[in-house]
Design a protein around this motif. Structure first.
Motif, PDB file in Angstrom:
ATOM      1  N   LYS A 168      12.492  18.354 110.593  1.00  0.00           N
ATOM      2  CA  LYS A 168      12.488  16.891 110.538  1.00  0.00           C
ATOM      3  C   LYS A 168      13.554  16.356 111.500  1.00  0.00           C
ATOM      4  O   LYS A 168      14.536  17.026 111.799  1.00  0.00           O
ATOM      5  N   ASN A 169      13.334  15.150 111.962  1.00  0.00           N
ATOM      6  CA  ASN A 169      14.339  14.500 112.804  1.00  0.00           C
ATOM      7  C   ASN A 169      15.631  14.345 112.017  1.00  0.00           C
ATOM      8  O   ASN A 169      15.602  14.226 110.790  1.00  0.00           O
ATOM      9  N   TRP A 172      21.491  13.129 105.126  1.00  0.00           N
ATOM     10  CA  TRP A 172      21.721  14.535 104.786  1.00  0.00           C
ATOM     11  C   TRP A 172      23.189  14.790 104.466  1.00  0.00           C
ATOM     12  O   TRP A 172      23.504  15.595 103.590  1.00  0.00           O
ATOM     13  N   MET A 173      24.087  14.132 105.166  1.00  0.00           N
ATOM     14  CA  MET A 173      25.521  14.326 104.893  1.00  0.00           C
ATOM     15  C   MET A 173      25.861  13.841 103.481  1.00  0.00           C
ATOM     16  O   MET A 173      26.584  14.507 102.746  1.00  0.00           O
ATOM     17  N   ASP A 174      25.317  12.672 103.102  1.00  0.00           N
ATOM     18  CA  ASP A 174      25.551  12.154 101.753  1.00  0.00           C
ATOM     19  C   ASP A 174      24.959  13.091 100.703  1.00  0.00           C
ATOM     20  O   ASP A 174      25.586  13.370  99.680  1.00  0.00           O
ATOM     21  N   LYS A 175      23.737  13.561 100.961  1.00  0.00           N
ATOM     22  CA  LYS A 175      23.106  14.496 100.017  1.00  0.00           C
ATOM     23  C   LYS A 175      23.921  15.777  99.906  1.00  0.00           C
ATOM     24  O   LYS A 175      24.076  16.335  98.813  1.00  0.00           O
ATOM     25  N   GLY A 176      24.424  16.249 101.043  1.00  0.00           N
ATOM     26  CA  GLY A 176      25.268  17.444 101.029  1.00  0.00           C
ATOM     27  C   GLY A 176      26.519  17.238 100.185  1.00  0.00           C
ATOM     28  O   GLY A 176      26.897  18.108  99.397  1.00  0.00           O
ATOM     29  N   HIS A 190      29.198  22.386 102.576  1.00  0.00           N
ATOM     30  CA  HIS A 190      27.885  22.021 103.127  1.00  0.00           C
ATOM     31  C   HIS A 190      27.804  22.664 104.509  1.00  0.00           C
ATOM     32  O   HIS A 190      28.633  22.371 105.377  1.00  0.00           O
ATOM     33  N   ILE A 191      26.845  23.532 104.688  1.00  0.00           N
ATOM     34  CA  ILE A 191      26.682  24.272 105.936  1.00  0.00           C
ATOM     35  C   ILE A 191      25.257  24.078 106.443  1.00  0.00           C
ATOM     36  O   ILE A 191      24.498  23.301 105.884  1.00  0.00           O
ATOM     37  N   GLY A 192      24.896  24.792 107.477  1.00  0.00           N
ATOM     38  CA  GLY A 192      23.530  24.731 107.978  1.00  0.00           C
ATOM     39  C   GLY A 192      23.283  23.474 108.800  1.00  0.00           C
ATOM     40  O   GLY A 192      24.166  22.649 109.027  1.00  0.00           O
ATOM     41  N   SER A 193      22.059  23.335 109.224  1.00  0.00           N
ATOM     42  CA  SER A 193      21.694  22.265 110.157  1.00  0.00           C
ATOM     43  C   SER A 193      21.854  20.865 109.591  1.00  0.00           C
ATOM     44  O   SER A 193      22.160  19.927 110.319  1.00  0.00           O
ATOM     45  N   THR A 194      21.656  20.697 108.281  1.00  0.00           N
ATOM     46  CA  THR A 194      21.798  19.351 107.715  1.00  0.00           C
ATOM     47  C   THR A 194      23.255  18.900 107.670  1.00  0.00           C
ATOM     48  O   THR A 194      23.537  17.733 107.425  1.00  0.00           O
ATOM     49  N   ALA A 195      24.181  19.832 107.941  1.00  0.00           N
ATOM     50  CA  ALA A 195      25.609  19.499 107.972  1.00  0.00           C
ATOM     51  C   ALA A 195      26.078  19.143 109.375  1.00  0.00           C
ATOM     52  O   ALA A 195      27.264  18.906 109.589  1.00  0.00           O
ATOM     53  N   ALA A 207      16.313  19.499 111.424  1.00  0.00           N
ATOM     54  CA  ALA A 207      16.471  20.551 110.420  1.00  0.00           C
ATOM     55  C   ALA A 207      15.299  20.552 109.450  1.00  0.00           C
ATOM     56  O   ALA A 207      14.578  19.564 109.328  1.00  0.00           O
ATOM     57  N   LYS A 208      15.158  21.680 108.775  1.00  0.00           N
ATOM     58  CA  LYS A 208      14.332  21.669 107.576  1.00  0.00           C
ATOM     59  C   LYS A 208      15.125  20.780 106.608  1.00  0.00           C
ATOM     60  O   LYS A 208      16.340  20.928 106.515  1.00  0.00           O
ATOM     61  N   PRO A 209      14.494  19.871 105.905  1.00  0.00           N
ATOM     62  CA  PRO A 209      15.266  18.957 105.052  1.00  0.00           C
ATOM     63  C   PRO A 209      15.732  19.636 103.760  1.00  0.00           C
ATOM     64  O   PRO A 209      15.420  19.212 102.657  1.00  0.00           O
TER      65      PRO A 209
END
Length: 181
Positions: free
Chosen positions: A21-22, A27-31, A52-57, A63-65
């Motif tokens: 996903k774009n 994502w930062m808030d969700k993390g 919080h690691i990976g692409s959403t960080a 990233a994959k959401p």
């Protein structure tokens, strides 16, 4: 196609297609929300830090959401109790014999048959802990690396759309290069 007897108990989320996903600033808030919740749930087991690691960080990275997190414990002795506690909050423990990564215990948070988060539970001092943080931080600091990684991820997501393990393995060369820089 009917499932074989061996596949009857395999959850739908175990074989989700890889869909990038774009970048989403939420994502930062969700993390952060997941970090806080996991810290609250796991502190009784000696967890002192959740990251919080990976692409959403990483801002601006497709990233994959799925929010990737890691936490460390002094031993895996209480992993069954941890799994019971997390299960009450929609986390599913992937047994080590299926995960095939002896250095961690892996949990997947699921909502509506979709993965929403991963937890990599590691032992204190696990070398991958620092590598995960270093990789995340180097990408956060370098937009050119983010762009290069995005291109690689799009290519690999197309090539390995139905094979998460191969997708992950194929990213290892780039990750290694970044960590050596």
């Amino acid at each position: 196609m009917a499932k074989s007897d061996d596949q009857q108990d395999i959850p739908v989320w175990a074989y989700e297609k890889i869909e990038l996903k774009n970048p989403d600033p939420l994502w930062m808030d969700k993390g952060n929300q997941e970090k806080e919740e996991l810290f609250h749930l796991l502190s009784r087991f000696g967890v002192k830090q959740v990251e919080h690691i990976g692409s959403t960080a990483i801002p601006h990275l497709p990233a994959k959401p799925i929010i990737d997190l890691m936490a460390s414990v002094s031993s895996f002795e209480e992993v069954d109790q941890i799994a019971e506690r997390l299960y009450l909050h929609h986390w599913h423990h992937v047994p080590p014999e299926l995960d095939k990564q002896p250095w961690r215990r892996f949990f997947v948070k699921v909502k509506n048959d979709k993965r929403t988060a991963h937890l990599h539970l590691m032992l204190d001092g696990e070398e991958r802990w620092e590598k995960q943080l270093n990789f995340r931080d180097k990408l956060r600091e370098n937009p050119h690396l983010v762009e290069e990684y995005a291109n690689i991820k799009y290519k690999l997501a197309q090539e390995f759309q139905n094979d998460r393990e191969k997708y992950t393995e194929a990213k290892a060369e780039f990750i290694g290069k970044v960590l050596r820089e």
